[in-house]
Scaffold this motif. Structure first.
Motif, PDB file in Angstrom:
ATOM      1  N   ALA A 150       0.849  -1.320  -0.008  1.00 49.45           N
ATOM      2  CA  ALA A 150       0.004   0.107  -0.119  1.00 49.45           C
ATOM      3  C   ALA A 150       0.919   1.441  -0.148  1.00 49.45           C
ATOM      4  CB  ALA A 150      -0.787   0.046   1.231  1.00 49.45           C
ATOM      5  N   ALA A 151       0.506   2.369  -0.437  1.00 46.64           N
ATOM      6  CA  ALA A 151       0.936   3.706  -0.349  1.00 46.64           C
ATOM      7  C   ALA A 151      -0.024   4.563   0.471  1.00 46.64           C
ATOM      8  CB  ALA A 151       0.966   4.184  -1.734  1.00 46.64           C
TER       9      ALA A 151
ATOM     10  N   VAL B 244      -9.357  -4.737   3.558  1.00 42.76           N
ATOM     11  CA  VAL B 244      -8.905  -6.063   3.404  1.00 42.76           C
ATOM     12  C   VAL B 244      -7.510  -6.167   4.150  1.00 42.76           C
ATOM     13  CG1 VAL B 244      -7.646  -7.458   1.664  1.00 42.76           C
ATOM     14  CG2 VAL B 244      -9.907  -6.474   1.101  1.00 42.76           C
TER      15      VAL B 244
ATOM     16  N   TRP C 121     -11.455 -15.487   6.012  1.00 38.49           N
ATOM     17  CA  TRP C 121     -10.184 -15.155   5.129  1.00 38.49           C
ATOM     18  C   TRP C 121      -9.102 -16.653   5.145  1.00 38.49           C
ATOM     19  CZ3 TRP C 121      -8.987 -11.684   1.895  1.00 38.49           C
ATOM     20  CH2 TRP C 121      -9.559 -10.457   1.832  1.00 38.49           C
TER      21      TRP C 121
ATOM     22  N   GLY D 113      -4.581  -3.694  -1.248  1.00 38.96           N
ATOM     23  CA  GLY D 113      -5.756  -2.981  -0.730  1.00 38.96           C
ATOM     24  C   GLY D 113      -7.345  -3.609  -1.101  1.00 38.96           C
TER      25      GLY D 113
ATOM     26  N   VAL E 264     -12.324  -9.876  -3.632  1.00 36.77           N
ATOM     27  CA  VAL E 264     -13.335 -10.622  -2.450  1.00 36.77           C
ATOM     28  C   VAL E 264     -14.549  -9.529  -2.367  1.00 36.77           C
ATOM     29  CG1 VAL E 264     -11.658 -11.823  -1.088  1.00 36.77           C
ATOM     30  CG2 VAL E 264     -12.087  -9.087  -0.838  1.00 36.77           C
ATOM     31  N   SER E 265     -15.862 -10.176  -2.336  1.00 35.10           N
ATOM     32  CA  SER E 265     -16.938  -9.443  -2.015  1.00 35.10           C
ATOM     33  C   SER E 265     -18.001 -10.284  -1.348  1.00 35.10           C
ATOM     34  CB  SER E 265     -17.534  -9.100  -3.377  1.00 35.10           C
ATOM     35  OG  SER E 265     -18.898  -8.787  -3.252  1.00 35.10           O
TER      36      SER E 265
ATOM     37  N   LEU F   5      -5.237   6.336   2.275  1.00 30.67           N
ATOM     38  CA  LEU F   5      -5.062   5.496   1.160  1.00 30.67           C
ATOM     39  C   LEU F   5      -5.401   6.284  -0.337  1.00 30.67           C
ATOM     40  CD1 LEU F   5      -6.563   2.131   1.859  1.00 30.67           C
ATOM     41  CD2 LEU F   5      -3.996   2.748   1.350  1.00 30.67           C
ATOM     42  N   ASP F   6      -6.258   7.304   0.022  1.00 26.92           N
ATOM     43  CA  ASP F   6      -7.088   8.077  -1.049  1.00 26.92           C
ATOM     44  C   ASP F   6      -7.475   9.362  -0.567  1.00 26.92           C
ATOM     45  OD1 ASP F   6      -7.982   8.527  -3.717  1.00 26.92           O
ATOM     46  OD2 ASP F   6      -9.149   6.760  -3.613  1.00 26.92           O
TER      47      ASP F   6
ATOM     48  N   ALA G  55     -13.798   1.656  -6.342  1.00 22.86           N
ATOM     49  CA  ALA G  55     -13.333   3.011  -6.411  1.00 22.86           C
ATOM     50  C   ALA G  55     -12.085   3.316  -7.710  1.00 22.86           C
ATOM     51  CB  ALA G  55     -12.727   3.155  -5.169  1.00 22.86           C
ATOM     52  N   ASP G  56     -11.410   2.443  -7.782  1.00 23.20           N
ATOM     53  CA  ASP G  56     -10.297   2.618  -8.649  1.00 23.20           C
ATOM     54  C   ASP G  56     -10.355   2.150  -9.969  1.00 23.20           C
ATOM     55  OD1 ASP G  56      -9.512   3.946  -6.614  1.00 23.20           O
ATOM     56  OD2 ASP G  56      -7.753   2.521  -5.972  1.00 23.20           O
TER      57      ASP G  56
ATOM     58  N   GLY H  14     -14.140  -2.984  -2.859  1.00 18.77           N
ATOM     59  CA  GLY H  14     -14.239  -1.661  -2.725  1.00 18.77           C
ATOM     60  C   GLY H  14     -13.182  -0.983  -3.844  1.00 18.77           C
ATOM     61  N   THR H  15     -12.215  -1.391  -3.897  1.00 16.39           N
ATOM     62  CA  THR H  15     -11.182  -1.041  -4.628  1.00 16.39           C
ATOM     63  C   THR H  15     -11.435  -1.059  -6.223  1.00 16.39           C
ATOM     64  OG1 THR H  15      -9.218  -1.241  -2.954  1.00 16.39           O
ATOM     65  CG2 THR H  15      -8.414  -0.996  -5.220  1.00 16.39           C
TER      66      THR H  15
ATOM     67  N   LEU I 108     -17.488 -14.631   4.595  1.00 16.99           N
ATOM     68  CA  LEU I 108     -16.342 -15.216   4.184  1.00 16.99           C
ATOM     69  C   LEU I 108     -15.064 -15.260   5.148  1.00 16.99           C
ATOM     70  CD1 LEU I 108     -15.052 -13.759   0.831  1.00 16.99           C
ATOM     71  CD2 LEU I 108     -13.559 -13.758   2.489  1.00 16.99           C
TER      72      LEU I 108
ATOM     73  N   THR J 132     -21.136  -9.076  -1.194  1.00 15.62           N
ATOM     74  CA  THR J 132     -22.368  -8.701  -1.852  1.00 15.62           C
ATOM     75  C   THR J 132     -22.418  -9.228  -3.201  1.00 15.62           C
ATOM     76  OG1 THR J 132     -21.638  -6.726  -2.704  1.00 15.62           O
ATOM     77  CG2 THR J 132     -22.848  -6.652  -0.701  1.00 15.62           C
TER      78      THR J 132
HETATM   79  N1  NAP Z   1      -3.054   3.852  -1.669  1.00 13.86           N
HETATM   80  C1  NAP Z   1      -3.074   2.380  -2.160  1.00 13.86           C
HETATM   81  O1  NAP Z   1      -2.056   1.843  -1.941  1.00 13.86           O
HETATM   82  C2  NAP Z   1      -4.695   2.011  -2.330  1.00 13.86           C
HETATM   83  C3  NAP Z   1      -4.611   0.660  -2.738  1.00 13.86           C
HETATM   84  C4  NAP Z   1      -6.022   0.016  -2.770  1.00 13.86           C
HETATM   85  C5  NAP Z   1      -6.997   0.669  -2.573  1.00 13.86           C
HETATM   86  N2  NAP Z   1      -7.045   1.928  -2.176  1.00 13.86           N
HETATM   87  C6  NAP Z   1      -8.069   3.007  -1.842  1.00 13.86           C
HETATM   88  O2  NAP Z   1      -8.897   2.318  -0.786  1.00 13.86           O
HETATM   89  C7  NAP Z   1     -10.028   2.515  -0.995  1.00 13.86           C
HETATM   90  C8  NAP Z   1     -11.137   1.184  -1.029  1.00 13.86           C
HETATM   91  O3  NAP Z   1     -10.871   0.647   0.412  1.00 13.86           O
HETATM   92  P1  NAP Z   1     -12.005   0.183   1.106  1.00 13.86           P
HETATM   93  O4  NAP Z   1     -11.403  -0.446   2.446  1.00 13.86           O
HETATM   94  O5  NAP Z   1     -13.250   1.148   0.848  1.00 13.86           O
HETATM   95  O6  NAP Z   1     -12.149  -1.346   0.095  1.00 13.86           O
HETATM   96  P2  NAP Z   1     -11.526  -2.736  -0.076  1.00 13.86           P
HETATM   97  O7  NAP Z   1     -10.823  -2.968   1.116  1.00 13.86           O
HETATM   98  O8  NAP Z   1     -10.878  -2.755  -1.268  1.00 13.86           O
HETATM   99  O9  NAP Z   1     -12.919  -3.552  -0.525  1.00 13.86           O
HETATM  100  C9  NAP Z   1     -13.789  -3.605   0.621  1.00 13.86           C
HETATM  101  C10 NAP Z   1     -14.830  -4.797   0.209  1.00 13.86           C
HETATM  102  O10 NAP Z   1     -14.305  -6.079   0.079  1.00 13.86           O
HETATM  103  C11 NAP Z   1     -15.412  -6.803   0.238  1.00 13.86           C
HETATM  104  N3  NAP Z   1     -14.666  -7.580   1.544  1.00 13.86           N
HETATM  105  C12 NAP Z   1     -13.984  -7.005   2.471  1.00 13.86           C
HETATM  106  N4  NAP Z   1     -13.884  -8.153   3.626  1.00 13.86           N
HETATM  107  C13 NAP Z   1     -14.529  -9.176   3.252  1.00 13.86           C
HETATM  108  C14 NAP Z   1     -14.928 -10.087   4.035  1.00 13.86           C
HETATM  109  N5  NAP Z   1     -14.350 -10.456   5.102  1.00 13.86           N
HETATM  110  N6  NAP Z   1     -16.115 -11.078   3.310  1.00 13.86           N
HETATM  111  C15 NAP Z   1     -16.723 -10.389   2.314  1.00 13.86           C
HETATM  112  N7  NAP Z   1     -16.155  -9.503   1.679  1.00 13.86           N
HETATM  113  C16 NAP Z   1     -15.261  -8.562   2.212  1.00 13.86           C
HETATM  114  C17 NAP Z   1     -16.630  -6.235   0.613  1.00 13.86           C
HETATM  115  O11 NAP Z   1     -17.037  -6.068  -0.586  1.00 13.86           O
HETATM  116  P3  NAP Z   1     -18.610  -5.879  -0.690  1.00 13.86           P
HETATM  117  O12 NAP Z   1     -19.015  -4.646  -0.363  1.00 13.86           O
HETATM  118  O13 NAP Z   1     -18.699  -5.959  -2.192  1.00 13.86           O
HETATM  119  O14 NAP Z   1     -19.344  -7.085  -0.149  1.00 13.86           O
HETATM  120  C18 NAP Z   1     -16.026  -4.948   1.128  1.00 13.86           C
HETATM  121  O15 NAP Z   1     -16.756  -3.785   0.973  1.00 13.86           O
HETATM  122  C19 NAP Z   1     -10.218   3.308  -2.485  1.00 13.86           C
HETATM  123  O16 NAP Z   1     -10.434   4.585  -2.016  1.00 13.86           O
HETATM  124  C20 NAP Z   1      -8.987   2.873  -2.952  1.00 13.86           C
HETATM  125  O17 NAP Z   1      -8.714   4.218  -3.790  1.00 13.86           O
HETATM  126  C21 NAP Z   1      -5.663   2.833  -1.916  1.00 13.86           C
END
Ligand code: NAP
Ligand code: ZN
Length: 376
Positions: A10-11, A159, A135, A155, A86-87, A18-19, A56-57, A52-53, A133, A89
């Motif tokens: 990650a960054a 996650v 892990w 990310g 992973v999701s 993260l963003d 979003a991205d 989520g990634t 789910l 929904t």
């Molecule tokens: N700077 C970086 O290095 C970097 C890297 C990656 C992402 N990002 C940023 O991070 C943000 C997204 O992060 P986030 O935390 O919102 O999303 P995320 O961790 O990418 O995804 C979260 C989603 O993953 C699914 N999930 C996670 N854990 C789960 C579990 N135990 N069981 C089932 N599903 C699971 C769910 O999906 P469902 O909602 O579909 O059920 C949950 O809503 C964005 O803004 C992106 O730009 C930054």
């Protein structure tokens, strides 16, 4: 149950985000770090992001370098790492780039999520793993059914947080970017919850343009593996052998020992041994063992410096020589710094080939001692 080696990548901004909350993805690092990420991607069997990634991205998650893809193919790997999301929904856009670029894709989800994703026409292997789910089950699936030995997680925060809190992460590669987000609604890298294990171990820090890469081991060295007194003994010997190297301004002084599974020494070597200005320690040691020696399969290579991943002076780097010899365990004291080969990741090559790599960094100072003149 064996699990993949899980590398969180990650960054983050200086204030830990993260963003930002804007529609465009915030660029935290620069071209040199993207190159490094590309190299790490090329070294893994699979890349995982949360849904989520993907939303979003809309990332592609490719290995961009044609050379690195060709090297994967030459090594018998798929051109691109498997992409995993992973999701719960299953609520994902079937038109997202994730599904339509690169190689194989898998959606790991719940029973409900699988129904929804099928209804949406998601073009990927859809793998329901129960009603919630788990892990560990997801990682076991990737290891046992998809042959994933090394998994890069890119990310997002949800996650990363779960994998770290559940003690399933073996490594954290964190890039700190010199900017602030300052918006509490922006996503954070790590959320609240119970983190185990206290302080992480910092195994490397490296400046890359204006960002800093930090590599941490969240858990004890060689997760799931006891570091025996014998490992310390042989690694100390490798460090002593490094002192025998004829000095060089253009190469490291390294010592290596090959030890059979029964604890007997098979061979030892050091850099530039026998007045060959180009020979590396691991190479010198392995050359003394017959290539058909069946003991190599159970052997460990102890090397004062992480085996090299790339080299100009020979067709195959030491990480490859070790894998080709059939050795599947390496113990080292010191991760290769950027002195000669920027971004070298011998451990990644080894892990990608199914070898366990243990870094005993309490020997790092001893491994560095004969190389002091190369610093700064
Ligand atoms: N700077 C970086 O290095 C970097 C890297 C990656 C992402 N990002 C940023 O991070 C943000 C997204 O992060 P986030 O935390 O919102 O999303 P995320 O961790 O990418 O995804 C979260 C989603 O993953 C699914 N999930 C996670 N854990 C789960 C579990 N135990 N069981 C089932 N599903 C699971 C769910 O999906 P469902 O909602 O579909 O059920 C949950 O809503 C964005 O803004 C992106 O730009 C930054
Ligand atoms: Zn080498």
């Amino acid at each position: 149950m064996p699990l993949p080696h899980v590398l969180l990548s990650a960054a983050v901004s200086l204030d830990g985000y993260l963003d930002d909350t804007g529609p465009e993805r915030l660029l935290l690092s620069g071209p040199a770090d993207f190159e490094r990420v590309d190299e790490v991607r090329a070294s893994v069997d699979a890349i995982l992001v949360g849904a989520g990634t993907v939303r979003a991205d809309n990332p592609r998650l490719l290995v961009n370098s044609a050379e690195r893809r060709a090297a994967r193919v030459a090594a018998g790997q798929a051109e691109y790492p498997l992409k995993v999301t992973v999701s719960a929904t299953g609520e994902l856009d079937p038109a997202a780039r994730f599904w339509h670029t690169g190689g194989d894709k898998v959606l790991v989800t719940t029973e409900d999520g699988a129904r929804r994703a099928r209804a949406l026409g998601i073009a990927a292997g859809i793998v329901p793993l129960g009603n919630v789910l788990d892990w560990r089950a997801a990682l076991e699936y990737l290891h046992d059914r998809r042959g994933v030995r090394r998994l890069m997680v890119e990310g997002g925060g949800s996650v990363h947080t779960q994998l770290l809190q559940q003690e399933l992460a073996d490594e954290l590669q964190l890039v700190l970017a010199p900017l602030f987000v300052g918006d509490p609604a922006a996503p954070r890298l790590f959320g609240p919850g119970a983190y185990q294990g206290g302080r992480l171990r910092l195994v490397e820090s490296r400046r890359i343009e204006d960002v800093v890469l930090m590599r941490y081991r969240p858990t004890a060295p060689g997760v799931g593996e006891r570091v025996a007194a014998a490992d310390r003994h042989w690694l100390a010997l490798a460090c002593e052998l490094a002192e025998l190297c004829p000095p060089s301004e253009t190469a490291f002084s390294v010592g290596a020992v090959v030890v059979a599974g029964d604890g007997s020494e098979l061979a030892r070597g050091y850099s530039r041994e026998g007045n060959d200005p180009r020979v590396h320690a691991e190479e010198a040691a392995l050359a003394k063992v017959g290539p058909d020696d069946v003991r190599l399969a159970g052997a460990t290579v102890y090397s004062s410096l992480e085996p090299c991943a790339r080299r100009a002076s020979r067709p195959a780097p030491c990480a490859r020589l070790i894998l080709d010899a059939g050795v599947r365990r390496v113990v080292t004291a010191w991760r290769e710094p950027d002195t000669f080969v920027p971004g070298a990741d011998g451990s990644g090559v080894l892990a990608g080939g199914g070898a366990a790599v243990v870094v005993l960094d309490e020997y790092e100072d001893r491994a560095k001692a004969p190389n002091r003149h190369l610093e700064g």
